[in-house]
Write a protein that holds these residues in place. Structure first.
Motif, PDB file in Angstrom:
ATOM      1  N   MET A 124       0.837  -1.187   0.000  1.00  0.00           N
ATOM      2  CA  MET A 124       0.000   0.000   0.000  1.00  0.00           C
ATOM      3  C   MET A 124       0.878   1.244   0.000  1.00  0.00           C
ATOM      4  SD  MET A 124      -2.781   1.217   2.775  1.00  0.00           S
ATOM      5  CE  MET A 124      -3.459   2.830   2.669  1.00  0.00           C
ATOM      6  N   VAL A 125       0.461   2.237  -0.741  1.00  0.00           N
ATOM      7  CA  VAL A 125       1.154   3.520  -0.813  1.00  0.00           C
ATOM      8  C   VAL A 125       0.194   4.596  -0.317  1.00  0.00           C
ATOM      9  CG1 VAL A 125       2.164   5.223  -2.363  1.00  0.00           C
ATOM     10  CG2 VAL A 125       2.579   2.782  -2.763  1.00  0.00           C
ATOM     11  N   THR A 126       0.670   5.451   0.550  1.00  0.00           N
ATOM     12  CA  THR A 126      -0.152   6.559   1.027  1.00  0.00           C
ATOM     13  C   THR A 126       0.026   7.764   0.098  1.00  0.00           C
ATOM     14  OG1 THR A 126       1.584   7.499   2.409  1.00  0.00           O
ATOM     15  CG2 THR A 126       0.158   5.807   3.423  1.00  0.00           C
ATOM     16  N   SER A 127      -0.925   8.670   0.161  1.00  0.00           N
ATOM     17  CA  SER A 127      -0.798   9.888  -0.637  1.00  0.00           C
ATOM     18  C   SER A 127       0.409  10.700  -0.162  1.00  0.00           C
ATOM     19  CB  SER A 127      -2.079  10.707  -0.579  1.00  0.00           C
ATOM     20  OG  SER A 127      -2.389  11.049   0.748  1.00  0.00           O
ATOM     21  N   GLY A 128       0.706  10.628   1.114  1.00  0.00           N
ATOM     22  CA  GLY A 128       1.881  11.331   1.643  1.00  0.00           C
ATOM     23  C   GLY A 128       3.180  10.795   1.074  1.00  0.00           C
ATOM     24  N   TRP A 172      -0.329   7.733 -20.175  1.00  0.00           N
ATOM     25  CA  TRP A 172      -0.488   7.928 -18.736  1.00  0.00           C
ATOM     26  C   TRP A 172      -1.240   6.748 -18.121  1.00  0.00           C
ATOM     27  CZ3 TRP A 172       0.048  12.617 -15.600  1.00  0.00           C
ATOM     28  CH2 TRP A 172       0.761  13.632 -16.249  1.00  0.00           C
ATOM     29  N   VAL A 173      -0.843   6.383 -16.889  1.00  0.00           N
ATOM     30  CA  VAL A 173      -1.528   5.312 -16.163  1.00  0.00           C
ATOM     31  C   VAL A 173      -2.222   5.885 -14.936  1.00  0.00           C
ATOM     32  CG1 VAL A 173      -0.035   3.427 -16.904  1.00  0.00           C
ATOM     33  CG2 VAL A 173       0.562   4.697 -14.855  1.00  0.00           C
ATOM     34  N   GLN A 174      -3.358   5.287 -14.602  1.00  0.00           N
ATOM     35  CA  GLN A 174      -4.022   5.592 -13.341  1.00  0.00           C
ATOM     36  C   GLN A 174      -3.616   4.514 -12.357  1.00  0.00           C
ATOM     37  OE1 GLN A 174      -7.958   7.031 -13.377  1.00  0.00           O
ATOM     38  NE2 GLN A 174      -8.468   6.129 -11.404  1.00  0.00           N
ATOM     39  N   VAL A 175      -3.322   4.909 -11.138  1.00  0.00           N
ATOM     40  CA  VAL A 175      -2.826   3.998 -10.110  1.00  0.00           C
ATOM     41  C   VAL A 175      -3.726   4.050  -8.890  1.00  0.00           C
ATOM     42  CG1 VAL A 175      -0.833   3.361  -8.696  1.00  0.00           C
ATOM     43  CG2 VAL A 175      -0.478   4.545 -10.874  1.00  0.00           C
ATOM     44  N   ARG A 176      -4.167   2.886  -8.426  1.00  0.00           N
ATOM     45  CA  ARG A 176      -4.859   2.786  -7.125  1.00  0.00           C
ATOM     46  C   ARG A 176      -3.796   2.666  -6.060  1.00  0.00           C
ATOM     47  NH1 ARG A 176      -9.309  -1.587  -8.448  1.00  0.00           N
ATOM     48  NH2 ARG A 176     -10.401  -0.183  -9.798  1.00  0.00           N
ATOM     49  N   LEU A 177      -3.672   3.682  -5.244  1.00  0.00           N
ATOM     50  CA  LEU A 177      -2.598   3.697  -4.251  1.00  0.00           C
ATOM     51  C   LEU A 177      -2.718   2.559  -3.241  1.00  0.00           C
ATOM     52  CD1 LEU A 177      -2.246   7.531  -3.566  1.00  0.00           C
ATOM     53  CD2 LEU A 177      -1.041   6.102  -5.232  1.00  0.00           C
ATOM     54  N   ALA A 178      -3.928   2.202  -2.878  1.00  0.00           N
ATOM     55  CA  ALA A 178      -4.134   1.183  -1.843  1.00  0.00           C
ATOM     56  C   ALA A 178      -3.549  -0.171  -2.226  1.00  0.00           C
ATOM     57  CB  ALA A 178      -5.618   1.037  -1.530  1.00  0.00           C
ATOM     58  N   SER A 179      -3.453  -0.464  -3.506  1.00  0.00           N
ATOM     59  CA  SER A 179      -2.942  -1.776  -3.911  1.00  0.00           C
ATOM     60  C   SER A 179      -1.577  -1.702  -4.597  1.00  0.00           C
ATOM     61  CB  SER A 179      -3.944  -2.474  -4.837  1.00  0.00           C
ATOM     62  OG  SER A 179      -4.188  -1.699  -5.998  1.00  0.00           O
ATOM     63  N   VAL A 215       7.798  -0.030  -4.013  1.00  0.00           N
ATOM     64  CA  VAL A 215       9.059  -0.007  -4.754  1.00  0.00           C
ATOM     65  C   VAL A 215       8.785   0.254  -6.235  1.00  0.00           C
ATOM     66  CG1 VAL A 215      11.076  -1.377  -5.439  1.00  0.00           C
ATOM     67  CG2 VAL A 215      10.221  -1.481  -3.083  1.00  0.00           C
ATOM     68  N   GLU A 216       7.808  -0.448  -6.783  1.00  0.00           N
ATOM     69  CA  GLU A 216       7.486  -0.276  -8.191  1.00  0.00           C
ATOM     70  C   GLU A 216       6.959   1.132  -8.477  1.00  0.00           C
ATOM     71  OE1 GLU A 216       5.414  -2.982 -11.463  1.00  0.00           O
ATOM     72  OE2 GLU A 216       3.967  -2.278  -9.958  1.00  0.00           O
ATOM     73  N   LEU A 217       6.040   1.613  -7.648  1.00  0.00           N
ATOM     74  CA  LEU A 217       5.443   2.917  -7.904  1.00  0.00           C
ATOM     75  C   LEU A 217       6.463   4.041  -7.768  1.00  0.00           C
ATOM     76  CD1 LEU A 217       3.070   4.591  -8.741  1.00  0.00           C
ATOM     77  CD2 LEU A 217       2.275   4.580  -6.358  1.00  0.00           C
TER      78      LEU A 217
END
Length: 122
Positions: free
Chosen positions: A1-5, A78-85, A89-91
Motif C-alpha cells: 500500500m502507498v499513502t498519498s503522503g 499515462w496510467v491511473q494507479v490505485r494507491l491502496a494496492s 518499490v514499483e510505484l
C-alpha cells in the motif's frame, strides 16, 4: 500500500519539482509540465502518472487491479494507479521515470545517485 503522503514525497524528491493545485487535485510538475496528478478522495487515493504507451501496457498487464488507463491523457501513455494496492518499490520507480520523461537534460544530470539507482534501466 502507498499513502498519498508517500507519493507526494516521491514526486517532490527529484530536482526542479513543485506541487500546484489544479483541477481540484495536487499536480506535481517540472516547470509547467505535469508528471503526476494526485487525487485524494474517500480516505483513499488515485494518481495519474506520465508513462510511455509501452510502459502503460506493461504495467496494466502486470497488475490490472492497480494500474489502468488514465482518463483524458491515457491515450498518451499515462496510467491511473490505485494507491491502496500499489507496490511501493514499483510505484516509486514509475514516479521517477515520469519525472525523467518530463525533466530537461540539465535537471536529469542533477538527479542524486541514490534516486538514479531507483530508475528503471532504459
Amino acid at each position: 500500500m502507498v499513502t498519498s503522503g508517500a507519493l507526494r514525497t516521491w514526486a517532490l524528491e527529484p530536482p526542479g519539482t513543485h506541487e500546484e493545485e489544479t483541477w481540484g487535485a495536487a499536480t506535481f510538475r517540472v516547470g509547467r509540465k505535469v508528471f503526476v496528478i494526485l487525487r485524494e478522495e474517500d480516505g483513499g487515493g488515485t494518481a495519474s502518472v506520465k508513462a510511455s504507451q509501452a510502459d502503460q501496457a506493461e504495467l496494466i498487464a502486470g497488475d490490472a487491479h492497480t494500474y489502468g488507463i488514465a482518463s483524458h491523457v491515457g491515450r498518451f501513455g499515462w496510467v491511473q494507479v490505485r494507491l491502496a494496492s500499489a507496490d511501493p518499490v514499483e510505484l516509486r520507480s514509475v514516479v521517477l521515470e515520469a519525472w525523467r520523461r518530463t525533466a530537461g537534460k540539465r535537471l536529469q544530470l542533477a538527479l542524486p545517485d541514490h534516486l538514479r539507482a531507483l530508475l528503471p534501466d532504459r
